[in-house]
Design an enzyme around this catalytic site. Structure first.
Site, short mmCIF file in Angstrom:
data_model
loop_
_atom_site.label_atom_id
_atom_site.label_comp_id
_atom_site.label_asym_id
_atom_site.label_seq_id
_atom_site.Cartn_x
_atom_site.Cartn_y
_atom_site.Cartn_z
N VAL A 11 0.86 -1.19 0.00
CA VAL A 11 0.00 0.00 0.00
C VAL A 11 0.89 1.23 0.00
O VAL A 11 0.76 2.12 0.82
CB VAL A 11 -0.94 0.03 1.23
CG1 VAL A 11 -2.14 0.93 0.94
CG2 VAL A 11 -1.38 -1.34 1.63
N VAL A 14 1.86 3.00 -5.62
CA VAL A 14 1.03 2.31 -6.62
C VAL A 14 -0.19 1.65 -5.96
O VAL A 14 -1.32 1.78 -6.44
CB VAL A 14 1.86 1.27 -7.41
CG1 VAL A 14 0.98 0.50 -8.38
CG2 VAL A 14 2.99 1.97 -8.17
N GLU A 162 1.69 -6.59 -16.89
CA GLU A 162 1.90 -5.53 -17.88
C GLU A 162 2.76 -4.39 -17.36
O GLU A 162 3.61 -3.85 -18.08
CB GLU A 162 0.54 -4.98 -18.35
CG GLU A 162 0.64 -3.92 -19.42
CD GLU A 162 1.39 -4.41 -20.65
OE1 GLU A 162 0.83 -5.20 -21.40
OE2 GLU A 162 2.56 -3.98 -20.86
N ALA A 167 5.61 0.62 -17.20
CA ALA A 167 4.43 1.01 -16.41
C ALA A 167 3.13 0.72 -17.18
O ALA A 167 2.92 -0.41 -17.61
CB ALA A 167 4.54 2.46 -15.95
N LEU A 169 2.22 1.45 -20.16
CA LEU A 169 2.31 1.27 -21.62
C LEU A 169 2.12 -0.22 -21.98
O LEU A 169 2.67 -1.08 -21.30
CB LEU A 169 3.69 1.72 -22.14
CG LEU A 169 4.09 3.16 -21.87
CD1 LEU A 169 5.50 3.43 -22.42
CD2 LEU A 169 3.09 4.11 -22.51
N GLU A 223 16.10 8.01 -7.63
CA GLU A 223 15.94 7.42 -6.29
C GLU A 223 16.79 8.26 -5.34
O GLU A 223 17.70 8.98 -5.78
CB GLU A 223 16.46 5.98 -6.30
CG GLU A 223 15.64 5.02 -7.15
CD GLU A 223 14.23 4.79 -6.60
OE1 GLU A 223 14.06 4.75 -5.37
OE2 GLU A 223 13.30 4.67 -7.42
N ASP A 234 17.65 -1.91 -12.68
CA ASP A 234 16.19 -1.90 -12.86
C ASP A 234 15.84 -2.08 -14.34
O ASP A 234 14.91 -2.82 -14.68
CB ASP A 234 15.64 -0.56 -12.32
CG ASP A 234 14.13 -0.59 -12.21
OD1 ASP A 234 13.62 -1.47 -11.48
OD2 ASP A 234 13.48 0.24 -12.86
N LYS A 238 13.83 -5.26 -16.52
CA LYS A 238 12.80 -5.10 -17.57
C LYS A 238 13.21 -5.84 -18.84
O LYS A 238 12.39 -6.50 -19.48
CB LYS A 238 12.56 -3.61 -17.84
CG LYS A 238 11.98 -2.88 -16.64
CD LYS A 238 11.85 -1.39 -16.88
CE LYS A 238 11.40 -0.69 -15.61
NZ LYS A 238 11.35 0.76 -15.72
N GLY A 352 5.07 6.68 -12.84
CA GLY A 352 4.02 7.48 -12.21
C GLY A 352 3.00 6.54 -11.59
O GLY A 352 2.59 5.56 -12.22
N1 LIG Z 1 6.04 4.03 -8.99
C1 LIG Z 1 6.07 3.79 -10.31
O1 LIG Z 1 6.01 4.70 -11.14
C2 LIG Z 1 6.13 2.36 -10.78
C3 LIG Z 1 6.02 2.08 -12.15
C4 LIG Z 1 6.03 0.74 -12.59
C5 LIG Z 1 6.19 -0.28 -11.65
N2 LIG Z 1 6.33 0.04 -10.33
C6 LIG Z 1 6.53 -1.05 -9.37
O2 LIG Z 1 5.42 -1.11 -8.51
C7 LIG Z 1 5.84 -1.58 -7.23
C8 LIG Z 1 5.34 -0.64 -6.15
O3 LIG Z 1 5.95 0.64 -6.34
P1 LIG Z 1 5.64 1.83 -5.34
O4 LIG Z 1 6.21 3.04 -5.97
O5 LIG Z 1 4.21 1.81 -4.91
O6 LIG Z 1 6.56 1.37 -4.08
P2 LIG Z 1 6.47 1.87 -2.56
O7 LIG Z 1 5.78 3.20 -2.49
O8 LIG Z 1 7.82 1.72 -2.00
O9 LIG Z 1 5.48 0.80 -1.86
C9 LIG Z 1 5.87 -0.50 -1.63
C10 LIG Z 1 4.84 -1.15 -0.69
O10 LIG Z 1 5.21 -2.53 -0.55
C11 LIG Z 1 5.15 -2.87 0.83
N3 LIG Z 1 6.04 -3.98 1.13
C12 LIG Z 1 7.40 -4.01 1.13
N4 LIG Z 1 7.83 -5.23 1.49
C13 LIG Z 1 6.72 -5.98 1.72
C14 LIG Z 1 6.49 -7.32 2.13
N5 LIG Z 1 7.51 -8.14 2.36
N6 LIG Z 1 5.22 -7.75 2.26
C15 LIG Z 1 4.17 -6.93 2.02
N7 LIG Z 1 4.31 -5.64 1.63
C16 LIG Z 1 5.57 -5.19 1.49
C17 LIG Z 1 5.57 -1.61 1.55
O11 LIG Z 1 5.15 -1.73 2.88
P3 LIG Z 1 5.40 -0.59 3.99
O12 LIG Z 1 4.33 0.43 3.70
O13 LIG Z 1 5.18 -1.32 5.27
O14 LIG Z 1 6.79 -0.07 3.78
C18 LIG Z 1 4.81 -0.56 0.71
O15 LIG Z 1 3.48 -0.46 1.17
C19 LIG Z 1 7.37 -1.70 -7.30
O16 LIG Z 1 7.73 -3.04 -7.54
C20 LIG Z 1 7.74 -0.83 -8.48
O17 LIG Z 1 8.93 -1.23 -9.13
C21 LIG Z 1 6.29 1.32 -9.88
#
Ligand SMILES: NC(=O)c1ccc[n+]([C@@H]2O[C@H](COP(=O)([O-])OP(=O)(O)OC[C@H]3O[C@@H](n4cnc5c(N)ncnc54)[C@H](OP(=O)(O)O)[C@@H]3O)[C@@H](O)[C@H]2O)c1
Length: 372
Positions: A11, A14, A162, A167, A169, A223, A234, A238, A352
């Site tokens: 949570v 995304v 997907e 993301a 796309l 980052e 990363d 992909k 995003g």
């Molecule tokens: N952001 C983008 O634009 C984007 C685009 C494409 C793909 N993605 C992918 O989407 C995924 C999520 O991205 P995000 O930006 O939402 O990341 P984020 O903000 O860091 O959120 C990650 C979530 O995963 C939870 N988590 C971590 N370890 C866990 C575990 N062992 N068990 C259960 N939950 C766990 C975290 O929990 P806590 O809240 O407790 O820390 C947090 O709620 C990533 O894999 C990322 O590569 C992101």
């Protein structure tokens, strides 16, 4: 009305955007698809909220998003509690037609995802990591539910991923459509990092590498440690997902990655690294000049061709789609028997939280509408 209960891992950015979009689209999904997406459980790294009845109420879901945004842990949430085993949550919250959605960034979700598939549930991943560890895990995750000898047609399987590449796309969907048609894919070349695209555009404008990276860092485009982007791992994940999508049996160690900083700079603190960046300026100026002398431009490219995956700075034809690319967009060229000399090109915003969550939601709806 069809019901596809959702069990959500993660949570963060995304996962929260996904919850919001599911809630906002309830009427749309009901009217257009006769589909309901009740949320049965949401989990973070050490806690979970599990529905007592059919579903967690929308008002509670929106409250959970606020609670998480303020740094809360679901273990401490009023209706939540601790969890140490996501597979156990799948068992408790699972029900017919459930879809387990991985919006975390850890490979440790893989056993719970496999357990979900074994129970006949479906799986959507935004998380690249479970798909880029052992080949066997990839196979189990992506082939589950396949109807033809455990092999493709992959669009009929129980899993969608997907958003792991580009993301929202439709990169993976395009790959699957090309495979389904029997077309021969000869080369995939892509700019799959918005951050590295931004850096390459800056270099092309004649700016020093150090200046562009520091700016990207200051603006939050990288980052917190910019080496996480500049290292290229990363992007390599992909590329590996694309290669495995072609049926190639490769591991992350087989992807030849050239990062944008030398190993000697790996042990520096972030501050020291940012201070040391000007030492790389001459190297990148030379690469840009060499590319221009060949009539090309420098791009950070993932190439999947002839059984090999390479990721790194590369000179591309200035008039090609990749050569024309500017800024942080992602772009993927599919060169195939039928798409030549002009490749099939997918381009647009490749990151995003909302665009990504929308891609995840499309995957969910598609799976929910498949006949069991
Ligand atoms: N952001 C983008 O634009 C984007 C685009 C494409 C793909 N993605 C992918 O989407 C995924 C999520 O991205 P995000 O930006 O939402 O990341 P984020 O903000 O860091 O959120 C990650 C979530 O995963 C939870 N988590 C971590 N370890 C866990 C575990 N062992 N068990 C259960 N939950 C766990 C975290 O929990 P806590 O809240 O407790 O820390 C947090 O709620 C990533 O894999 C990322 O590569 C992101």
């Amino acid at each position: 009305m069809r019901h596809a209960p959702i069990i959500l891992f993660g949570v963060g950015g995304v996962g929260s955007a996904l919850i919001r979009q599911i809630v906002q689209n309830r009427a749309h999904h009901a009217t257009e698809f006769e589909l309901e997406l009740p949320i049965a459980a949401v989990c973070d790294r050490d806690g979970a909220v599990v529905a007592l009845g059919e579903a967690i109420e929308d008002v509670t879901l929106l409250d959970i998003i606020d609670f998480k945004k303020q740094g809360g842990r679901l273990a401490d949430y009023a209706q939540g509690g601790p969890q140490q085993d996501l597979a156990a949550i799948v068992d408790v919250a699972g029900r017919p037609n459930a879809i387990v959605v991985d919006c975390t960034a850890t490979e440790t979700t893989a056993p719970a995802l496999i357990a979900a598939l074994e129970r006949g549930y479906r799986v959507v991943l935004a998380n690249k990591k479970p798909l880029t560890i052992e080949q066997e895990v990839y196979d189990r995750l992506t082939r589950a539910g396949a109807t033809v000898n455990g092999r493709p047609p992959r669009q009929l399987t129980a899993t969608r991923w997907e958003t792991t590449c580009g993301a929202g796309l439709p990169v993976i969907a395009t790959l699957h459509r090309l495979i389904a048609s029997g077309d021969a894919i000869t080369r995939i070349a892509g700019a799959l990092s918005g951050t590295l695209g931004y850096v390459m555009t800056g270099l092309q404008q004649g700016r020093p590498f150090s200046e562009v990276v520091r700016e990207a860092h200051r603006l939050g485009y990288t980052e917190p440690d910019p080496r996480d982007d500049l290292g290229g791992v990363d992007v390599a994940r992909k590329a590996l997902i694309l290669a495995r999508g072609l049926g190639w049996r490769l591991g992350l160690e087989d992807v030849a990655v050239t990062g944008l900083y030398p190993m000697e700079m790996a042990s520096l603190s972030v501050t020291e690294f940012l201070e040391a960046l000007p030492s790389l300026d001459a190297h990148f100026r030379r690469l840009v000049e060499e590319a221009a002398a060949q009539g090309g431009v420098l791009r950070y490219v993932a190439t999947v061709a002839e059984g090999r995956c390479t990721v790194g700075p590369q000179t591309v034809d200035a008039s090609s789609p990749l050569g024309q690319l500017r800024g942080a967009d992602n772009l993927v060229e599919f060169h195939t028997r039928w798409y030549q000399p002009t490749p099939l090109v997918i381009q647009g915003r490749g990151a995003g939280v909302d665009a990504t969550a929308a891609g995840v939601l499309s995957d969910i709806v598609e799976l929910a509408l498949l006949r069991a």
